[in-house]
Every structure is written in structure tokens, then in C-alpha cells.
Design a protein around this motif. Structure first.
Motif, mmCIF file in Angstrom:
data_model
loop_
_atom_site.group_PDB
_atom_site.id
_atom_site.type_symbol
_atom_site.label_atom_id
_atom_site.label_comp_id
_atom_site.label_asym_id
_atom_site.label_seq_id
_atom_site.Cartn_x
_atom_site.Cartn_y
_atom_site.Cartn_z
ATOM 1 N N THR A 26 -3.846 -2.051 6.033
ATOM 2 C CA THR A 26 -5.240 -1.844 5.677
ATOM 3 C C THR A 26 -6.276 -1.577 6.837
ATOM 4 O O THR A 26 -5.799 -2.091 7.992
ATOM 5 C CB THR A 26 -5.549 -3.315 4.968
ATOM 6 O OG1 THR A 26 -5.582 -4.222 5.891
ATOM 7 C CG2 THR A 26 -4.818 -3.474 3.624
ATOM 8 N N GLN A 44 -7.683 4.844 2.206
ATOM 9 C CA GLN A 44 -7.725 3.289 2.132
ATOM 10 C C GLN A 44 -6.979 2.613 3.247
ATOM 11 O O GLN A 44 -6.507 1.596 2.928
ATOM 12 C CB GLN A 44 -7.662 2.695 0.555
ATOM 13 C CG GLN A 44 -8.607 3.136 -0.309
ATOM 14 C CD GLN A 44 -8.282 2.604 -1.741
ATOM 15 O OE1 GLN A 44 -7.347 2.024 -1.901
ATOM 16 N NE2 GLN A 44 -9.150 3.172 -2.692
ATOM 17 N N ALA A 45 -6.317 3.354 3.954
ATOM 18 C CA ALA A 45 -5.277 2.629 4.973
ATOM 19 C C ALA A 45 -5.390 3.460 6.240
ATOM 20 O O ALA A 45 -5.761 4.629 6.382
ATOM 21 C CB ALA A 45 -3.912 2.984 4.242
ATOM 22 N N ALA A 62 1.633 1.731 6.422
ATOM 23 C CA ALA A 62 0.540 1.759 6.170
ATOM 24 C C ALA A 62 -0.075 0.286 6.164
ATOM 25 O O ALA A 62 0.244 -0.447 5.685
ATOM 26 C CB ALA A 62 0.129 2.161 4.658
ATOM 27 N N ILE A 117 0.778 -1.074 -0.008
ATOM 28 C CA ILE A 117 -0.069 -0.117 -0.012
ATOM 29 C C ILE A 117 0.959 1.174 0.079
ATOM 30 O O ILE A 117 1.791 1.375 0.770
ATOM 31 C CB ILE A 117 -0.781 0.020 1.241
ATOM 32 C CG1 ILE A 117 -2.166 -1.036 1.228
ATOM 33 C CG2 ILE A 117 -1.596 1.334 1.213
ATOM 34 C CD1 ILE A 117 -2.646 -1.186 2.445
#
Length: 77
Positions: A54, A36-37, A52, A5
Motif C-alpha cells: 500500500t 492503489q499500490a 505490492a 492486494i
């Protein structure tokens, strides 16, 4: 966890520490929520790169940390 990521570091004012953290030393991290993280960095060396995670990996980590880690897990035997 997806190590690939790539998330740009947010502005400094969007990082936060837990309300349980203090300025008396010890290990602390800061967290910032991106689209998104969930970004995590060392609060004592903010110039270093962040990691990063999830949202799912972050949720698993927080649940794990809240239980006290492996030394506080009960054996199934």
C-alpha cells in the motif's frame, strides 16, 4: 501492509531504480507506482513476481530505510 492486494504488473518501461543504484552488483530493487499500490521487484531477476505494498506501507518502509534500519536506531534508555 495488505498482502492480499492484487495488482497486474505494469509494462517494463514503468519500472525504475533509485538514482543511487548502479550496475556493479549488489542488491537492488525496482519500483513501479500503480493506482492503489507501489510494486517492488528484484532488479536482477525481473521475470520473478513483484510484491505490492500500500502507499502507506511503502512510505513507512522508505522512512525506515532512510534511517539505516534497526542497527542505526538509538535506544530510548
Amino acid at each position: 501492509m495488505k498482502p492480499d492486494i492484487r495488482v497486474q504488473s505494469p509494462a517494463d518501461n514503468s519500472w525504475f531504480k533509485s538514482s543511487h543504484s548502479s550496475n556493479e552488483g549488489g542488491e537492488c530493487v525496482e519500483v513501479s507506482v500503480a493506482e492503489q499500490a507501489v510494486l517492488v521487484r528484484d532488479s536482477k531477476d525481473t521475470a520473478r513476481s513483484h510484491i505490492a505494498l500500500t502507499p502507506t506501507a511503502w512510505t513507512h518502509f522508505v522512512r525506515y530505510a532512510a534511517t539505516g534500519g534497526p542497527e542505526h536506531q538509538q535506544a530510548d534508555h
